[in-house]
Design a protein around this motif. Sequence first.
Motif, PDB file in Angstrom:
ATOM      1  N   GLU A   1       0.832  -1.203   0.000  1.00  0.00           N
ATOM      2  CA  GLU A   1       0.000   0.000   0.000  1.00  0.00           C
ATOM      3  C   GLU A   1       0.869   1.257   0.000  1.00  0.00           C
ATOM      4  OE1 GLU A   1      -3.684   2.009   2.529  1.00  0.00           O
ATOM      5  OE2 GLU A   1      -2.589   0.313   3.392  1.00  0.00           O
ATOM      6  N   GLU A   2       1.901   1.266   0.834  1.00  0.00           N
ATOM      7  CA  GLU A   2       2.802   2.421   0.883  1.00  0.00           C
ATOM      8  C   GLU A   2       3.535   2.594  -0.449  1.00  0.00           C
ATOM      9  OE1 GLU A   2       4.010   2.343   5.642  1.00  0.00           O
ATOM     10  OE2 GLU A   2       5.144   1.112   4.204  1.00  0.00           O
ATOM     11  N   LEU A   3       4.004   1.488  -1.005  1.00  0.00           N
ATOM     12  CA  LEU A   3       4.708   1.560  -2.284  1.00  0.00           C
ATOM     13  C   LEU A   3       3.783   2.024  -3.398  1.00  0.00           C
ATOM     14  CD1 LEU A   3       7.158   1.226  -4.062  1.00  0.00           C
ATOM     15  CD2 LEU A   3       6.695  -1.235  -4.164  1.00  0.00           C
ATOM     16  N   ALA A   4       2.547   1.552  -3.387  1.00  0.00           N
ATOM     17  CA  ALA A   4       1.582   1.966  -4.412  1.00  0.00           C
ATOM     18  C   ALA A   4       1.426   3.485  -4.411  1.00  0.00           C
ATOM     19  CB  ALA A   4       0.235   1.284  -4.178  1.00  0.00           C
ATOM     20  N   GLY A   5       1.296   4.065  -3.238  1.00  0.00           N
ATOM     21  CA  GLY A   5       1.170   5.512  -3.148  1.00  0.00           C
ATOM     22  C   GLY A   5       2.447   6.229  -3.547  1.00  0.00           C
ATOM     23  N   ALA A   6       3.582   5.727  -3.074  1.00  0.00           N
ATOM     24  CA  ALA A   6       4.867   6.374  -3.333  1.00  0.00           C
ATOM     25  C   ALA A   6       5.300   6.252  -4.789  1.00  0.00           C
ATOM     26  CB  ALA A   6       5.944   5.788  -2.418  1.00  0.00           C
ATOM     27  N   ALA A   7       4.848   5.185  -5.471  1.00  0.00           N
ATOM     28  CA  ALA A   7       5.261   4.952  -6.859  1.00  0.00           C
ATOM     29  C   ALA A   7       4.172   5.320  -7.863  1.00  0.00           C
ATOM     30  CB  ALA A   7       5.653   3.488  -7.047  1.00  0.00           C
ATOM     31  N   SER A   8       3.008   5.691  -7.375  1.00  0.00           N
ATOM     32  CA  SER A   8       1.862   6.005  -8.227  1.00  0.00           C
ATOM     33  C   SER A   8       1.518   4.817  -9.136  1.00  0.00           C
ATOM     34  CB  SER A   8       2.123   7.275  -9.047  1.00  0.00           C
ATOM     35  OG  SER A   8       0.936   7.751  -9.631  1.00  0.00           O
ATOM     36  N   ILE A   9       1.454   3.638  -8.494  1.00  0.00           N
ATOM     37  CA  ILE A   9       1.107   2.385  -9.161  1.00  0.00           C
ATOM     38  C   ILE A   9       0.033   1.715  -8.306  1.00  0.00           C
ATOM     39  CG2 ILE A   9       1.939   0.072  -9.789  1.00  0.00           C
ATOM     40  CD1 ILE A   9       4.683   1.215 -10.194  1.00  0.00           C
ATOM     41  N   SER A  10      -0.880   1.013  -8.925  1.00  0.00           N
ATOM     42  CA  SER A  10      -1.924   0.345  -8.145  1.00  0.00           C
ATOM     43  C   SER A  10      -1.341  -0.823  -7.348  1.00  0.00           C
ATOM     44  CB  SER A  10      -3.042  -0.165  -9.062  1.00  0.00           C
ATOM     45  OG  SER A  10      -2.612  -1.304  -9.774  1.00  0.00           O
ATOM     46  N   GLU A  11      -1.963  -1.105  -6.225  1.00  0.00           N
ATOM     47  CA  GLU A  11      -1.549  -2.257  -5.414  1.00  0.00           C
ATOM     48  C   GLU A  11      -1.678  -3.554  -6.204  1.00  0.00           C
ATOM     49  OE1 GLU A  11      -2.532  -2.720  -1.100  1.00  0.00           O
ATOM     50  OE2 GLU A  11      -3.608  -0.823  -1.446  1.00  0.00           O
ATOM     51  N   LYS A  12      -2.721  -3.659  -7.015  1.00  0.00           N
ATOM     52  CA  LYS A  12      -2.919  -4.870  -7.825  1.00  0.00           C
ATOM     53  C   LYS A  12      -1.752  -5.081  -8.779  1.00  0.00           C
ATOM     54  CE  LYS A  12      -7.915  -5.509  -7.904  1.00  0.00           C
ATOM     55  NZ  LYS A  12      -7.998  -6.798  -7.263  1.00  0.00           N
ATOM     56  N   THR A  13      -1.246  -4.005  -9.365  1.00  0.00           N
ATOM     57  CA  THR A  13      -0.103  -4.122 -10.270  1.00  0.00           C
ATOM     58  C   THR A  13       1.124  -4.595  -9.504  1.00  0.00           C
ATOM     59  OG1 THR A  13      -0.958  -2.428 -11.762  1.00  0.00           O
ATOM     60  CG2 THR A  13       1.411  -2.857 -11.849  1.00  0.00           C
TER      61      THR A  13
ATOM     62  N   GLN B   1      10.378  19.658 -18.255  1.00  0.00           N
ATOM     63  CA  GLN B   1      11.140  19.330 -19.466  1.00  0.00           C
ATOM     64  C   GLN B   1      10.210  18.976 -20.637  1.00  0.00           C
ATOM     65  OE1 GLN B   1      14.567  19.530 -19.643  1.00  0.00           O
ATOM     66  NE2 GLN B   1      14.289  20.441 -17.632  1.00  0.00           N
ATOM     67  N   ASN B   2       8.903  19.165 -20.428  1.00  0.00           N
ATOM     68  CA  ASN B   2       7.890  18.809 -21.434  1.00  0.00           C
ATOM     69  C   ASN B   2       7.964  17.326 -21.810  1.00  0.00           C
ATOM     70  OD1 ASN B   2       6.744  21.426 -21.686  1.00  0.00           O
ATOM     71  ND2 ASN B   2       8.525  22.022 -22.894  1.00  0.00           N
ATOM     72  N   LEU B   3       8.186  16.489 -20.795  1.00  0.00           N
ATOM     73  CA  LEU B   3       8.257  15.046 -20.993  1.00  0.00           C
ATOM     74  C   LEU B   3       7.076  14.379 -20.301  1.00  0.00           C
ATOM     75  CD1 LEU B   3      12.079  14.573 -20.370  1.00  0.00           C
ATOM     76  CD2 LEU B   3      10.895  14.559 -22.583  1.00  0.00           C
ATOM     77  N   LYS B   4       6.771  13.167 -20.730  1.00  0.00           N
ATOM     78  CA  LYS B   4       5.668  12.398 -20.168  1.00  0.00           C
ATOM     79  C   LYS B   4       5.945  12.094 -18.698  1.00  0.00           C
ATOM     80  CE  LYS B   4       3.245   8.073 -20.778  1.00  0.00           C
ATOM     81  NZ  LYS B   4       3.758   6.765 -20.455  1.00  0.00           N
ATOM     82  N   GLN B   5       4.918  12.317 -17.864  1.00  0.00           N
ATOM     83  CA  GLN B   5       5.041  12.047 -16.439  1.00  0.00           C
ATOM     84  C   GLN B   5       4.853  10.565 -16.146  1.00  0.00           C
ATOM     85  OE1 GLN B   5       2.889  14.738 -13.869  1.00  0.00           O
ATOM     86  NE2 GLN B   5       2.904  16.323 -15.454  1.00  0.00           N
ATOM     87  N   LEU B   6       5.289  10.151 -14.983  1.00  0.00           N
ATOM     88  CA  LEU B   6       5.210   8.769 -14.542  1.00  0.00           C
ATOM     89  C   LEU B   6       3.925   8.525 -13.761  1.00  0.00           C
ATOM     90  CD1 LEU B   6       8.874   8.540 -13.263  1.00  0.00           C
ATOM     91  CD2 LEU B   6       7.943   7.242 -15.194  1.00  0.00           C
ATOM     92  N   GLY B   7       3.347   7.342 -13.912  1.00  0.00           N
ATOM     93  CA  GLY B   7       2.246   6.910 -13.055  1.00  0.00           C
ATOM     94  C   GLY B   7       0.902   7.476 -13.418  1.00  0.00           C
ATOM     95  N   ARG B   8       0.016   7.284 -12.473  1.00  0.00           N
ATOM     96  CA  ARG B   8      -1.344   7.772 -12.635  1.00  0.00           C
ATOM     97  C   ARG B   8      -1.334   9.289 -12.661  1.00  0.00           C
ATOM     98  NH1 ARG B   8      -3.558   4.742  -7.565  1.00  0.00           N
ATOM     99  NH2 ARG B   8      -1.381   4.688  -7.095  1.00  0.00           N
ATOM    100  N   GLN B   9      -2.066   9.866 -13.548  1.00  0.00           N
ATOM    101  CA  GLN B   9      -2.039  11.321 -13.735  1.00  0.00           C
ATOM    102  C   GLN B   9      -3.157  12.028 -12.972  1.00  0.00           C
ATOM    103  OE1 GLN B   9       0.601  12.680 -15.280  1.00  0.00           O
ATOM    104  NE2 GLN B   9       1.277  10.559 -15.378  1.00  0.00           N
ATOM    105  N   ASN B  10      -3.577  11.451 -11.848  1.00  0.00           N
ATOM    106  CA  ASN B  10      -4.656  12.054 -11.068  1.00  0.00           C
ATOM    107  C   ASN B  10      -4.120  12.838  -9.881  1.00  0.00           C
ATOM    108  OD1 ASN B  10      -3.783   9.917  -9.588  1.00  0.00           O
ATOM    109  ND2 ASN B  10      -5.774   8.957  -9.341  1.00  0.00           N
ATOM    110  N   ARG B  11      -3.002  13.533 -10.134  1.00  0.00           N
ATOM    111  CA  ARG B  11      -2.389  14.323  -9.068  1.00  0.00           C
ATOM    112  C   ARG B  11      -3.245  15.517  -8.718  1.00  0.00           C
ATOM    113  NH1 ARG B  11       3.508  15.814 -10.713  1.00  0.00           N
ATOM    114  NH2 ARG B  11       2.485  17.691 -10.110  1.00  0.00           N
ATOM    115  N   ILE B  12      -3.224  15.864  -7.457  1.00  0.00           N
ATOM    116  CA  ILE B  12      -3.889  17.079  -7.002  1.00  0.00           C
ATOM    117  C   ILE B  12      -2.881  18.207  -7.133  1.00  0.00           C
ATOM    118  CG2 ILE B  12      -4.960  18.233  -5.036  1.00  0.00           C
ATOM    119  CD1 ILE B  12      -5.715  15.419  -3.997  1.00  0.00           C
ATOM    120  N   THR B  13      -3.276  19.239  -7.860  1.00  0.00           N
ATOM    121  CA  THR B  13      -2.340  20.361  -8.046  1.00  0.00           C
ATOM    122  C   THR B  13      -2.856  21.610  -7.400  1.00  0.00           C
ATOM    123  OG1 THR B  13      -3.337  20.834 -10.188  1.00  0.00           O
ATOM    124  CG2 THR B  13      -1.326  19.495 -10.171  1.00  0.00           C
TER     125      THR B  13
END
Length: 169
Positions: free
Chosen positions: A72-84, A157-169
Amino acid sequence: MERGFAGCVLFRNAASNIVFEAHYSSDIKDKPNQANMIKQYNTELLNVARMLPVTFSGTLNALIDWSGMTEEELAGAASISEKTIQRLRNAEPDNVTIETVVQLSIGMQLPPVLSTCLLKASGKSFMMTEQHIMYQFLLNTCYTKSIHECNDMLEAQNLKQLGRQNRIT
């Protein structure tokens, strides 16, 4: 320059706004303690790297255990689902992406030596592209930063971001 002192300043050109500095203090009072700390750190990394299995899932499991993180902690820190993460840990993936490896490495804040081990176990390697050069930069110099801070650098750098793109800005 004193013997035992190493300094490094990296910059692209004199007009660059980006400057990286690394310093090794030669203060005689700190020298034995620093040398011992560096030796212990390097010994720990070497021991971890030596005990890593050759498979991706085995290496990932060992590094997650070493990091002390829960899925669960890694999923949040890596922006990857726990299932993955569970799927990657339990079966040898045939389609793990280099982005996933970078996300996992950043999420666990793996030192560059260990992120290199995870990348090698994935069977992937960096190509000579702007995106991959930036990934290498993140793994080598920003591994203690969060995935969000790394994504901010990618975005700048105008490059593709990592992980889920549902960040709160």
